[in-house]
Write a protein that holds these residues in place. Sequence first.
Motif, PDB file in Angstrom:
ATOM      1  N   VAL A 101      59.138  22.235  34.772  1.00  0.00           N
ATOM      2  CA  VAL A 101      59.621  20.981  35.252  1.00  0.00           C
ATOM      3  C   VAL A 101      61.074  20.957  35.031  1.00  0.00           C
ATOM      4  N   LEU A 102      61.980  20.941  35.594  1.00  0.00           N
ATOM      5  CA  LEU A 102      63.588  20.915  35.313  1.00  0.00           C
ATOM      6  C   LEU A 102      63.870  21.977  34.531  1.00  0.00           C
ATOM      7  N   GLY A 103      62.967  23.097  34.595  1.00  0.00           N
ATOM      8  CA  GLY A 103      63.385  24.280  33.702  1.00  0.00           C
ATOM      9  C   GLY A 103      62.567  24.242  32.517  1.00  0.00           C
ATOM     10  N   VAL A 104      61.748  23.250  32.093  1.00  0.00           N
ATOM     11  CA  VAL A 104      61.217  23.167  30.952  1.00  0.00           C
ATOM     12  C   VAL A 104      59.600  23.408  31.063  1.00  0.00           C
ATOM     13  N   PRO A 105      58.925  24.479  30.578  1.00  0.00           N
ATOM     14  CA  PRO A 105      57.534  24.970  30.883  1.00  0.00           C
ATOM     15  C   PRO A 105      56.475  23.784  30.585  1.00  0.00           C
TER      16      PRO A 105
ATOM     17  N   HIS B 246      65.147  19.621  27.647  1.00  0.00           N
ATOM     18  CA  HIS B 246      63.761  19.822  27.014  1.00  0.00           C
ATOM     19  C   HIS B 246      63.538  18.318  26.710  1.00  0.00           C
ATOM     20  N   LEU B 247      64.533  17.913  25.783  1.00  0.00           N
ATOM     21  CA  LEU B 247      64.200  16.453  25.131  1.00  0.00           C
ATOM     22  C   LEU B 247      64.167  15.264  26.300  1.00  0.00           C
ATOM     23  N   ALA B 248      64.841  15.368  27.440  1.00  0.00           N
ATOM     24  CA  ALA B 248      64.879  14.434  28.417  1.00  0.00           C
ATOM     25  C   ALA B 248      63.242  14.508  28.977  1.00  0.00           C
ATOM     26  N   VAL B 249      62.911  15.594  29.415  1.00  0.00           N
ATOM     27  CA  VAL B 249      61.612  15.880  29.969  1.00  0.00           C
ATOM     28  C   VAL B 249      60.442  15.432  29.071  1.00  0.00           C
ATOM     29  N   VAL B 250      60.430  15.871  27.660  1.00  0.00           N
ATOM     30  CA  VAL B 250      59.353  15.448  26.882  1.00  0.00           C
ATOM     31  C   VAL B 250      59.431  14.081  26.670  1.00  0.00           C
ATOM     32  N   ALA B 251      60.511  13.191  26.122  1.00  0.00           N
ATOM     33  CA  ALA B 251      60.599  11.939  25.657  1.00  0.00           C
ATOM     34  C   ALA B 251      60.457  11.292  27.174  1.00  0.00           C
ATOM     35  N   GLY B 252      60.810  11.665  27.999  1.00  0.00           N
ATOM     36  CA  GLY B 252      60.568  10.865  29.459  1.00  0.00           C
ATOM     37  C   GLY B 252      59.258  10.634  29.794  1.00  0.00           C
ATOM     38  N   LEU B 253      58.391  11.925  29.708  1.00  0.00           N
ATOM     39  CA  LEU B 253      56.929  11.803  29.806  1.00  0.00           C
ATOM     40  C   LEU B 253      56.172  10.903  28.853  1.00  0.00           C
TER      41      LEU B 253
ATOM     42  N   ALA C 117      50.909   2.516  21.922  1.00  0.00           N
ATOM     43  CA  ALA C 117      52.182   3.081  22.516  1.00  0.00           C
ATOM     44  C   ALA C 117      52.992   4.136  21.525  1.00  0.00           C
ATOM     45  N   GLY C 118      53.069   3.627  20.266  1.00  0.00           N
ATOM     46  CA  GLY C 118      53.685   4.319  19.141  1.00  0.00           C
ATOM     47  C   GLY C 118      53.022   5.435  18.864  1.00  0.00           C
ATOM     48  N   GLY C 119      51.637   5.523  19.117  1.00  0.00           N
ATOM     49  CA  GLY C 119      50.911   6.949  18.671  1.00  0.00           C
ATOM     50  C   GLY C 119      51.003   8.047  19.918  1.00  0.00           C
ATOM     51  N   MET C 120      51.539   7.489  20.963  1.00  0.00           N
ATOM     52  CA  MET C 120      51.665   8.048  22.146  1.00  0.00           C
ATOM     53  C   MET C 120      53.084   9.053  21.868  1.00  0.00           C
ATOM     54  N   LEU C 121      54.082   8.205  21.307  1.00  0.00           N
ATOM     55  CA  LEU C 121      55.654   8.474  21.319  1.00  0.00           C
ATOM     56  C   LEU C 121      55.326   9.792  20.059  1.00  0.00           C
ATOM     57  N   MET C 122      54.621   9.554  19.190  1.00  0.00           N
ATOM     58  CA  MET C 122      54.497  10.632  18.185  1.00  0.00           C
ATOM     59  C   MET C 122      53.834  11.727  18.667  1.00  0.00           C
ATOM     60  N   ALA C 123      52.818  11.589  19.516  1.00  0.00           N
ATOM     61  CA  ALA C 123      51.902  12.800  20.045  1.00  0.00           C
ATOM     62  C   ALA C 123      52.736  13.425  20.936  1.00  0.00           C
ATOM     63  N   GLY C 124      53.942  13.033  21.317  1.00  0.00           N
ATOM     64  CA  GLY C 124      54.724  13.799  22.332  1.00  0.00           C
ATOM     65  C   GLY C 124      55.339  14.787  21.593  1.00  0.00           C
ATOM     66  N   GLY C 125      55.365  14.741  20.170  1.00  0.00           N
ATOM     67  CA  GLY C 125      56.088  15.736  19.466  1.00  0.00           C
ATOM     68  C   GLY C 125      55.301  16.918  19.284  1.00  0.00           C
ATOM     69  N   VAL C 126      53.959  17.071  19.688  1.00  0.00           N
ATOM     70  CA  VAL C 126      52.997  18.177  19.443  1.00  0.00           C
ATOM     71  C   VAL C 126      52.106  18.421  20.759  1.00  0.00           C
ATOM     72  N   ALA C 127      52.086  17.568  21.748  1.00  0.00           N
ATOM     73  CA  ALA C 127      51.414  17.761  22.954  1.00  0.00           C
ATOM     74  C   ALA C 127      52.187  18.732  23.779  1.00  0.00           C
ATOM     75  N   PRO C 128      51.234  19.493  24.585  1.00  0.00           N
ATOM     76  CA  PRO C 128      52.124  20.248  25.869  1.00  0.00           C
ATOM     77  C   PRO C 128      52.785  19.154  26.885  1.00  0.00           C
ATOM     78  N   VAL C 129      53.760  19.739  27.382  1.00  0.00           N
ATOM     79  CA  VAL C 129      54.447  18.968  28.435  1.00  0.00           C
ATOM     80  C   VAL C 129      53.201  18.568  29.795  1.00  0.00           C
ATOM     81  N   ALA C 130      52.349  19.567  30.011  1.00  0.00           N
ATOM     82  CA  ALA C 130      51.342  19.226  30.859  1.00  0.00           C
ATOM     83  C   ALA C 130      50.261  17.970  30.444  1.00  0.00           C
ATOM     84  N   LEU C 131      49.923  18.036  29.214  1.00  0.00           N
ATOM     85  CA  LEU C 131      48.990  16.929  28.446  1.00  0.00           C
ATOM     86  C   LEU C 131      49.926  15.851  28.585  1.00  0.00           C
ATOM     87  N   LEU C 132      51.092  15.735  28.603  1.00  0.00           N
ATOM     88  CA  LEU C 132      51.760  14.258  28.530  1.00  0.00           C
ATOM     89  C   LEU C 132      51.825  13.822  30.265  1.00  0.00           C
ATOM     90  N   ALA C 133      51.826  14.684  30.964  1.00  0.00           N
ATOM     91  CA  ALA C 133      51.671  14.518  32.599  1.00  0.00           C
ATOM     92  C   ALA C 133      50.490  13.878  32.809  1.00  0.00           C
TER      93      ALA C 133
END
Length: 264
Positions: free
Chosen positions: A153-157, A169-176, A217-233
């Motif tokens: 996604v925008l070059g981010v696996p 990379h940061l924009a995609v992960v943080a955005g999701l 909501a805070g837990g999801m933001l923290m989990a964004g640091g370990v979850a794959p981009v596909a799971l965030l989607a």
Amino acid sequence: MSVLDPLSHALAGVVATAHSAVTALGADPDGAGTWLLSIAGVVVLVRLALLPLVVRGVRQAHAGARARPHLQRLSEEYREKIANRDPDTMRTFLEERRRLGEEHGVSRLGCLPTLVQIPVWMALYHLLARVAGGTAVGALTPALVASFGAATVLGVPLAAHGYAGGGTHLAVVAGLAGTAALVSLVTQRHLVAPNTVTDGMPEAMVSAQRLAPLLSAGGMLMAGGVAPVALLAYWVMSGLWTCGQAAVIWRWFPTPGSPAAQRR
């Protein structure tokens, strides 16, 4: 072997089947859109399977609202009697509460839809984490795993995870992660909370309910640091389904006595 392996293999079958269906329609097998639609298939299938439990949960909320005034009167009636903690009195009080609950159709399994989703979330996390690491799982063969690893996604696996990386990379992960957190916050605060009856609840419980959306909501933001981009989607798609479902309940099936019901 994990106890979640059978569920992970079942979810792998859903993803693989959805991927084949989307590919058969002419989509790029290695495209991120194809894989995201495949993950969306999991959301649709799981949430449709849970709809009967959701309906049951709504009915239980209404039954609980009807029973609440009677239970409050019973508590007032026994307040001084149970203060002495006499076993016979306590037993009678609990039997009366149970009788009132049965009379109004109240079940102790009102939170069953949420409880059922927990193992699904865990199994999907383990599935996507293993696939992101290059491991084949059930119907997700090595060829499909390689295809998943090539999707970006925008070059981010889709297999990437964590906030560390370049700007895109940061924009995609943080955005999701931020979108998932925002959808969860809006759903809980503006659709679920107004459809909840808090009269007679202990103040501590009311405060906890007010704090829960922020913690989620805070837990999801923290989990964004370990979850794959596909799971965030997946979280974003599942959250949007939850938001729409909560909006339907808030609009047409509000809990009696709640702010949502009083606005009608």
